[in-house]
Design a protein around this motif. Structure first.
Motif, PDB file in Angstrom:
ATOM      1  N   GLU A  85      57.295  63.088   2.483  1.00 52.38           N
ATOM      2  CA  GLU A  85      56.359  63.486   1.418  1.00 52.38           C
ATOM      3  C   GLU A  85      55.387  64.547   1.906  1.00 52.38           C
ATOM      4  O   GLU A  85      55.122  65.540   1.239  1.00 52.38           O
ATOM      5  N   THR A  86      54.823  64.298   3.075  1.00 53.03           N
ATOM      6  CA  THR A  86      53.744  65.155   3.565  1.00 53.03           C
ATOM      7  C   THR A  86      54.238  66.524   4.008  1.00 53.03           C
ATOM      8  O   THR A  86      53.609  67.538   3.710  1.00 53.03           O
ATOM      9  N   TYR A  87      55.348  66.520   4.710  1.00 56.42           N
ATOM     10  CA  TYR A  87      55.807  67.780   5.317  1.00 56.42           C
ATOM     11  C   TYR A  87      57.072  68.338   4.685  1.00 56.42           C
ATOM     12  O   TYR A  87      57.642  69.310   5.195  1.00 56.42           O
ATOM     13  N   GLY A  88      57.537  67.702   3.596  1.00 58.29           N
ATOM     14  CA  GLY A  88      58.736  68.204   2.921  1.00 58.29           C
ATOM     15  C   GLY A  88      59.992  68.107   3.762  1.00 58.29           C
ATOM     16  O   GLY A  88      60.915  68.923   3.635  1.00 58.29           O
ATOM     17  N   MET A  89      60.041  67.100   4.621  1.00 52.32           N
ATOM     18  CA  MET A  89      61.239  66.946   5.466  1.00 52.32           C
ATOM     19  C   MET A  89      62.351  66.223   4.708  1.00 52.32           C
ATOM     20  O   MET A  89      62.078  65.384   3.846  1.00 52.32           O
ATOM     21  N   ALA A  90      63.594  66.527   5.072  1.00 58.87           N
ATOM     22  CA  ALA A  90      64.750  65.791   4.529  1.00 58.87           C
ATOM     23  C   ALA A  90      65.242  64.853   5.625  1.00 58.87           C
ATOM     24  O   ALA A  90      65.603  65.309   6.707  1.00 58.87           O
ATOM     25  N   VAL A  91      65.185  63.556   5.370  1.00 59.43           N
ATOM     26  CA  VAL A  91      65.639  62.597   6.379  1.00 59.43           C
ATOM     27  C   VAL A  91      66.653  61.647   5.754  1.00 59.43           C
ATOM     28  O   VAL A  91      66.418  61.110   4.664  1.00 59.43           O
ATOM     29  N   THR A  92      67.763  61.465   6.434  1.00 59.59           N
ATOM     30  CA  THR A  92      68.770  60.506   5.976  1.00 59.59           C
ATOM     31  C   THR A  92      68.539  59.185   6.699  1.00 59.59           C
ATOM     32  O   THR A  92      68.391  59.158   7.932  1.00 59.59           O
ATOM     33  N   VAL A  93      68.491  58.100   5.927  1.00 59.32           N
ATOM     34  CA  VAL A  93      68.275  56.772   6.497  1.00 59.32           C
ATOM     35  C   VAL A  93      69.509  55.925   6.211  1.00 59.32           C
ATOM     36  O   VAL A  93      69.906  55.769   5.049  1.00 59.32           O
ATOM     37  N   LEU A  94      70.115  55.396   7.267  1.00 55.55           N
ATOM     38  CA  LEU A  94      71.296  54.548   7.103  1.00 55.55           C
ATOM     39  C   LEU A  94      70.861  53.089   7.131  1.00 55.55           C
ATOM     40  O   LEU A  94      70.239  52.646   8.101  1.00 55.55           O
ATOM     41  N   ARG A  95      71.171  52.378   6.068  1.00 54.98           N
ATOM     42  CA  ARG A  95      70.905  50.927   6.088  1.00 54.98           C
ATOM     43  C   ARG A  95      72.251  50.232   6.126  1.00 54.98           C
ATOM     44  O   ARG A  95      73.053  50.338   5.197  1.00 54.98           O
ATOM     45  N   CYS A  96      72.468  49.540   7.214  1.00 55.84           N
ATOM     46  CA  CYS A  96      73.797  48.978   7.442  1.00 55.84           C
ATOM     47  C   CYS A  96      73.728  47.458   7.505  1.00 55.84           C
ATOM     48  O   CYS A  96      72.693  46.880   7.857  1.00 55.84           O
ATOM     49  N   CYS A  97      74.838  46.821   7.157  1.00 49.68           N
ATOM     50  CA  CYS A  97      74.944  45.366   7.304  1.00 49.68           C
ATOM     51  C   CYS A  97      75.185  45.061   8.790  1.00 49.68           C
ATOM     52  O   CYS A  97      75.162  45.961   9.629  1.00 49.68           O
ATOM     53  N   ASN A  98      75.426  43.796   9.139  1.00 47.81           N
ATOM     54  CA  ASN A  98      75.660  43.422  10.536  1.00 47.81           C
ATOM     55  C   ASN A  98      76.926  44.104  11.067  1.00 47.81           C
ATOM     56  O   ASN A  98      77.988  43.956  10.469  1.00 47.81           O
ATOM     57  N   VAL A  99      76.778  44.803  12.179  1.00 45.88           N
ATOM     58  CA  VAL A  99      77.931  45.448  12.808  1.00 45.88           C
ATOM     59  C   VAL A  99      78.399  44.566  13.967  1.00 45.88           C
ATOM     60  O   VAL A  99      77.587  43.946  14.647  1.00 45.88           O
ATOM     61  N   TYR A 100      79.717  44.501  14.183  1.00 47.68           N
ATOM     62  CA  TYR A 100      80.254  43.737  15.317  1.00 47.68           C
ATOM     63  C   TYR A 100      81.395  44.527  15.929  1.00 47.68           C
ATOM     64  O   TYR A 100      81.919  45.462  15.312  1.00 47.68           O
ATOM     65  N   GLY A 101      81.769  44.141  17.153  1.00 53.00           N
ATOM     66  CA  GLY A 101      82.866  44.828  17.830  1.00 53.00           C
ATOM     67  C   GLY A 101      82.591  44.867  19.330  1.00 53.00           C
ATOM     68  O   GLY A 101      81.606  44.283  19.803  1.00 53.00           O
ATOM     69  N   PRO A 102      83.437  45.566  20.099  1.00 54.27           N
ATOM     70  CA  PRO A 102      83.215  45.684  21.541  1.00 54.27           C
ATOM     71  C   PRO A 102      81.860  46.326  21.845  1.00 54.27           C
ATOM     72  O   PRO A 102      81.320  47.054  21.007  1.00 54.27           O
ATOM     73  N   ASN A 103      81.337  46.072  23.020  1.00 50.34           N
ATOM     74  CA  ASN A 103      80.094  46.677  23.548  1.00 50.34           C
ATOM     75  C   ASN A 103      78.806  46.030  23.055  1.00 50.34           C
ATOM     76  O   ASN A 103      77.721  46.450  23.473  1.00 50.34           O
ATOM     77  N   VAL A 142      88.941  47.809   8.476  1.00 49.81           N
ATOM     78  CA  VAL A 142      89.310  46.639   9.285  1.00 49.81           C
ATOM     79  C   VAL A 142      88.775  45.359   8.647  1.00 49.81           C
ATOM     80  O   VAL A 142      87.565  45.150   8.599  1.00 49.81           O
ATOM     81  N   PRO A 143      89.664  44.489   8.156  1.00 49.15           N
ATOM     82  CA  PRO A 143      89.204  43.227   7.582  1.00 49.15           C
ATOM     83  C   PRO A 143      88.553  42.352   8.659  1.00 49.15           C
ATOM     84  O   PRO A 143      88.906  42.459   9.842  1.00 49.15           O
ATOM     85  N   PHE A 144      87.631  41.500   8.242  1.00 51.34           N
ATOM     86  CA  PHE A 144      86.824  40.737   9.200  1.00 51.34           C
ATOM     87  C   PHE A 144      87.688  39.946  10.185  1.00 51.34           C
ATOM     88  O   PHE A 144      87.452  39.970  11.381  1.00 51.34           O
ATOM     89  N   ARG A 145      88.687  39.266   9.675  1.00 55.21           N
ATOM     90  CA  ARG A 145      89.504  38.423  10.544  1.00 55.21           C
ATOM     91  C   ARG A 145      90.184  39.247  11.640  1.00 55.21           C
ATOM     92  O   ARG A 145      90.238  38.849  12.809  1.00 55.21           O
ATOM     93  N   GLU A 146      90.670  40.416  11.237  1.00 57.72           N
ATOM     94  CA  GLU A 146      91.350  41.307  12.188  1.00 57.72           C
ATOM     95  C   GLU A 146      90.359  41.875  13.221  1.00 57.72           C
ATOM     96  O   GLU A 146      90.628  41.876  14.419  1.00 57.72           O
ATOM     97  N   GLY A 147      89.211  42.323  12.740  1.00 51.64           N
ATOM     98  CA  GLY A 147      88.192  42.875  13.640  1.00 51.64           C
ATOM     99  C   GLY A 147      87.663  41.810  14.580  1.00 51.64           C
ATOM    100  O   GLY A 147      87.389  42.080  15.763  1.00 51.64           O
ATOM    101  N   LEU A 148      87.541  40.590  14.049  1.00 51.62           N
ATOM    102  CA  LEU A 148      87.039  39.499  14.886  1.00 51.62           C
ATOM    103  C   LEU A 148      88.049  39.170  15.980  1.00 51.62           C
ATOM    104  O   LEU A 148      87.669  38.964  17.143  1.00 51.62           O
ATOM    105  N   ALA A 149      89.322  39.175  15.628  1.00 51.94           N
ATOM    106  CA  ALA A 149      90.365  38.897  16.637  1.00 51.94           C
ATOM    107  C   ALA A 149      90.308  39.962  17.738  1.00 51.94           C
ATOM    108  O   ALA A 149      90.372  39.641  18.935  1.00 51.94           O
ATOM    109  N   ALA A 150      90.158  41.240  17.356  1.00 52.36           N
ATOM    110  CA  ALA A 150      90.096  42.322  18.347  1.00 52.36           C
ATOM    111  C   ALA A 150      88.839  42.178  19.216  1.00 52.36           C
ATOM    112  O   ALA A 150      88.870  42.399  20.435  1.00 52.36           O
TER     113      ALA A 150
END
Ligand code: TYD
Length: 338
Positions: free
Chosen positions: A162-180, A295-303
């Motif tokens: 608002e103040t400085y006229g910046m364009a910012v993209t905000v990602l709101r994501c659900c719970n992510v899972y996987g390696p690492n 990737v369906p949950f069951r498949e991603g969970l198995a991996a």
């Protein structure tokens, strides 16, 4: 094209760095290497001609300014992220998740040519009663100090836009899972406990629902977002949700099934205070832009479970002393009292 990624040694950040390198970006990774980082997450990037690692803090304005010079894109994945730790030590969440974002905004406002993408979370909305879904304009109602720190960061993003006229993209994501992912989090923790034949501490009645997205599908979503970053001043929120909402008990049972371990390891313990019952995002806008989770949950969970079976011991060793102390503080009494 040059990208500055913050928190690239963390879970989601490491998947993003690999994805950007594969897409031809030149990547600088600024990471403080807190307890949650694991340089092994990026072992294969080390030595890559388009990759540079800088150890440092996103609260260090001079350093951030220097690294932003010449960057076309800044992606903020640096954060304290674990809800349970935010109940034990909220101050560090305010520092990194709020002050750190303000530092990035301060540096970015002097560089209109640099696009800023900030990672937020579905947790800013608090618990969403079924069958509701939070759309991009839903009101904030954070329950934990972690969620409040992410909501506060978003308010600072809004103020700068608002103040400085910046364009910012905000990602709101659900719970992510996987390696690492750090072994403190639900899926890795329960996998490691099941592998060791140790009690898996399920909070409360285990009927809480989480929406789960495989890390690779998050990277695909980011690719879609990066194809068209809006340049108009303002906050451009993007919801990234898999639509696969699963109760914690069911996830725990699936882990036992995949590892052929008895369900009796699942041990109800005292609930997390302020525990949100359900998260659910309306991600129809991003889907209209062509994104679909693959990737369906069951498949991603198995991996994921297979990855921890093969790499978990090394991960746990990296985390060893600090994690053992945290585990005792968080679960010692809970497991003794069950
Ligand atoms: P978590 O991985 O901490 O993510 P978040 O709280 O940010 O969603 O937890 C996922 C779910 O699993 C959440 O409902 C809390 C629950 N949970 C347990 O039941 N036991 C545990 O030991 C942990 C870490 C989480």
């Amino acid at each position: 094209m040059r990208a500055l990624v913050t928190g690239g040694c963390g879970f989601i950040g490491s998947h993003v760095v690999r994805g950007l390198l594969a897409d031809g970006w030149e990547v600088t990774n600024l990471d403080k290497l807190t307890y949650a980082a694991n340089p092994a997450n990026l072992a294969e990037a080390e030595g890559h001609p388009r990759y540079r690692f800088v150890q440092g803090d996103i609260c260090d304005l001079a350093l951030v300014r220097e690294l932003m010079d010449g960057a076309d894109l800044v992606l903020n994945f640096a954060a304290e992220t674990h809800v349970d730790r935010s109940l034990l030590e909220p101050g560090v969440f305010v520092r990194t998740d709020v002050e750190g974002v303000v530092t990035l905004l301060e540096a970015a406002r002097a560089r209109p040519g640099t696009a800023l993408v900030h990672m937020s979370t579905d947790e800013v909305f608090g618990s969403i009663p079924a069958p509701g879904e939070a759309a991009e304009d839903a009101p904030f109602a954070p329950s934990s100090p972690y969620a409040a720190s992410k909501a506060a960061a978003e308010l600072m993003v809004r103020a700068y836009a608002e103040t400085y006229g910046m364009a910012v993209t905000v990602l709101r994501c659900c719970n992510v899972y996987g390696p690492n992912q750090h072994v403190e989090k639900f899926i890795p923790l329960f996998t490691m406990r099941a592998l060791a034949g140790e009690p898996m501490p399920l909070y409360g009645d285990g009927m809480q629902e989480r929406e789960w997205l495989y890390a690779g599908d998050f990277v695909e979503a980011l690719r879609v977002v990066l194809r068209e970053l809006p340049a108009e001043p303002g906050v451009h929120a993007v919801h990234i949700g898999s639509g696969e909402r699963v109760r914690n008990r069911e996830t725990a049972e699936l882990i036992c099934e995949l590892l052929e371990r008895p369900r009796e390891l699942i041990t109800p313990v005292a609930d997390r205070p302020g525990h949100d019952r359900r998260y659910a995002l309306d991600s129809s806008r991003l889907r209209a832009r062509g994104w679909r989770p693959r990737v369906p949950f069951r498949e991603g969970l198995a991996a994921t479970v297979a990855w921890y079976r093969d790499h978990g011991a090394a991960w746990a060793q990296t985390a060893s002393g600090e994690f053992a102390r945290y585990f005792e503080r968080q679960y010692g009494e809970r497991l003794a009292r069950r």
